[in-house]
Design a protein around this motif. Structure first.
Motif, PDB file in Angstrom:
ATOM      1  N   MET A 293      39.904  16.649  51.595  1.00 20.42           N
ATOM      2  CA  MET A 293      38.757  16.845  51.109  1.00 20.42           C
ATOM      3  C   MET A 293      38.058  15.747  50.924  1.00 20.42           C
ATOM      4  SD  MET A 293      39.552  20.243  48.810  1.00 20.42           S
ATOM      5  CE  MET A 293      37.877  21.006  49.009  1.00 20.42           C
ATOM      6  N   LEU A 294      36.567  15.807  51.164  1.00 16.63           N
ATOM      7  CA  LEU A 294      35.469  14.689  51.249  1.00 16.63           C
ATOM      8  C   LEU A 294      34.275  15.151  50.498  1.00 16.63           C
ATOM      9  CD1 LEU A 294      35.204  11.516  52.027  1.00 16.63           C
ATOM     10  CD2 LEU A 294      34.203  12.607  53.948  1.00 16.63           C
ATOM     11  N   ALA A 295      33.949  14.517  49.446  1.00 14.44           N
ATOM     12  CA  ALA A 295      32.516  14.710  48.639  1.00 14.44           C
ATOM     13  C   ALA A 295      31.705  13.934  49.697  1.00 14.44           C
ATOM     14  CB  ALA A 295      32.600  14.529  47.371  1.00 14.44           C
ATOM     15  N   VAL A 296      30.363  14.362  49.801  1.00 17.51           N
ATOM     16  CA  VAL A 296      29.528  13.551  50.802  1.00 17.51           C
ATOM     17  C   VAL A 296      27.875  13.881  50.319  1.00 17.51           C
ATOM     18  CG1 VAL A 296      30.788  13.640  52.663  1.00 17.51           C
ATOM     19  CG2 VAL A 296      29.010  15.482  52.586  1.00 17.51           C
TER      20      VAL A 296
ATOM     21  N   LEU B  76      33.623  18.682  51.851  1.00 12.71           N
ATOM     22  CA  LEU B  76      33.984  18.904  53.266  1.00 12.71           C
ATOM     23  C   LEU B  76      35.602  19.087  53.156  1.00 12.71           C
ATOM     24  CD1 LEU B  76      31.923  16.572  55.326  1.00 12.71           C
ATOM     25  CD2 LEU B  76      31.463  18.882  54.731  1.00 12.71           C
ATOM     26  N   SER B  77      36.129  19.999  53.939  1.00  9.66           N
ATOM     27  CA  SER B  77      37.410  20.087  53.861  1.00  9.66           C
ATOM     28  C   SER B  77      37.969  20.542  55.391  1.00  9.66           C
ATOM     29  CB  SER B  77      37.714  21.692  53.087  1.00  9.66           C
ATOM     30  OG  SER B  77      39.153  21.718  52.988  1.00  9.66           O
ATOM     31  N   GLY B  78      39.277  19.917  55.501  1.00 10.25           N
ATOM     32  CA  GLY B  78      39.861  19.999  57.139  1.00 10.25           C
ATOM     33  C   GLY B  78      41.001  19.102  57.185  1.00 10.25           C
ATOM     34  N   ILE B  79      41.626  18.919  58.353  1.00  6.99           N
ATOM     35  CA  ILE B  79      42.907  18.117  58.641  1.00  6.99           C
ATOM     36  C   ILE B  79      42.664  16.869  58.300  1.00  6.99           C
ATOM     37  CG2 ILE B  79      44.151  17.402  60.745  1.00  6.99           C
ATOM     38  CD1 ILE B  79      43.813  19.977  62.068  1.00  6.99           C
TER      39      ILE B  79
ATOM     40  N   ILE C 276      39.260  14.337  58.542  1.00 10.66           N
ATOM     41  CA  ILE C 276      38.511  13.841  57.475  1.00 10.66           C
ATOM     42  C   ILE C 276      38.325  12.254  57.267  1.00 10.66           C
ATOM     43  CG2 ILE C 276      38.617  13.801  55.051  1.00 10.66           C
ATOM     44  CD1 ILE C 276      37.489  16.514  55.729  1.00 10.66           C
ATOM     45  N   ASN C 277      39.533  11.518  57.642  1.00  7.14           N
ATOM     46  CA  ASN C 277      39.404  10.158  57.700  1.00  7.14           C
ATOM     47  C   ASN C 277      38.537   9.798  58.706  1.00  7.14           C
ATOM     48  OD1 ASN C 277      41.429  10.228  55.635  1.00  7.14           O
ATOM     49  ND2 ASN C 277      43.169   9.929  56.764  1.00  7.14           N
TER      50      ASN C 277
ATOM     51  N   GLU D 139      34.935  10.490  57.495  1.00 10.35           N
ATOM     52  CA  GLU D 139      34.494   9.280  56.269  1.00 10.35           C
ATOM     53  C   GLU D 139      34.114   7.962  56.796  1.00 10.35           C
ATOM     54  OE1 GLU D 139      36.500   7.830  52.188  1.00 10.35           O
ATOM     55  OE2 GLU D 139      37.929   8.022  54.022  1.00 10.35           O
ATOM     56  N   SER D 140      34.937   7.664  57.925  1.00 11.42           N
ATOM     57  CA  SER D 140      34.703   6.404  58.634  1.00 11.42           C
ATOM     58  C   SER D 140      33.144   6.175  59.020  1.00 11.42           C
ATOM     59  CB  SER D 140      35.950   5.980  59.612  1.00 11.42           C
ATOM     60  OG  SER D 140      35.477   4.700  60.134  1.00 11.42           O
ATOM     61  N   GLN D 141      32.802   7.277  59.655  1.00  5.98           N
ATOM     62  CA  GLN D 141      31.592   7.347  60.582  1.00  5.98           C
ATOM     63  C   GLN D 141      30.522   7.719  59.306  1.00  5.98           C
ATOM     64  OE1 GLN D 141      31.253  10.485  63.690  1.00  5.98           O
ATOM     65  NE2 GLN D 141      33.299   9.765  64.386  1.00  5.98           N
ATOM     66  N   LEU D 142      30.683   8.365  58.398  1.00  3.23           N
ATOM     67  CA  LEU D 142      29.419   8.296  57.410  1.00  3.23           C
ATOM     68  C   LEU D 142      29.484   7.149  56.585  1.00  3.23           C
ATOM     69  CD1 LEU D 142      30.621  11.704  55.624  1.00  3.23           C
ATOM     70  CD2 LEU D 142      28.775  11.296  57.106  1.00  3.23           C
TER      71      LEU D 142
END
Length: 125
Positions: free
Chosen positions: A18-21, A48-51, A55-56, A59-62
């Protein structure tokens, strides 16, 4: 809550994350099939939630776009289809429990409807 977490974090085919954005640029999630918006924390923050691999990558793109984001320390991709396998076993577990009469109104997060005494396990699963 413990049993629910155990069921959701086991028997998954893919490792979840999961990733907070603070923002989601239009179109950026199109190439990530497993990633969903799991929660709207506030107008300025989403989760966000996913495989985990997707997610990694996201995250890198963001981070490349200078968009603030923070990986959450979780066992899997909660609030996503990756944990849907846990619904039936969790309902079976809840059916073994005795729920005492509700003394105050309790409302479901997902529906905002009041729990009915005779349907608590259905509402929780």
């Amino acid at each position: 809550a413990r049993k629910r977490g155990e069921l959701m974090s086991t028997n998954t085919k893919e490792k979840g994350a999961m990733l907070a954005v603070t923002a989601i640029p239009i179109g950026i999630m199109d190439s990530f099939k497993s990633v969903i918006i799991a929660n709207y924390n506030s107008p300025e923050q989403f989760v966000l939630s996913g495989i985990a691999e997707e997610i990694n990558q996201l995250e890198s793109q963001l981070l490349q776009k200078k968009i603030a984001c923070q990986k959450l320390k979780v066992a899997t991709a909660f609030h996503s289809p990756l944990v849907s396998h846990s619904v039936v076993p969790f309902k079976q577990f809840l059916d073994t429990m005795t729920f005492h009469s509700l003394k105050i109104p309790v409302y479901a997060n997902q529906t905002a409807k009041r729990y009915e005494q005779n349907a608590i396990s259905e509402a929780l699963s």
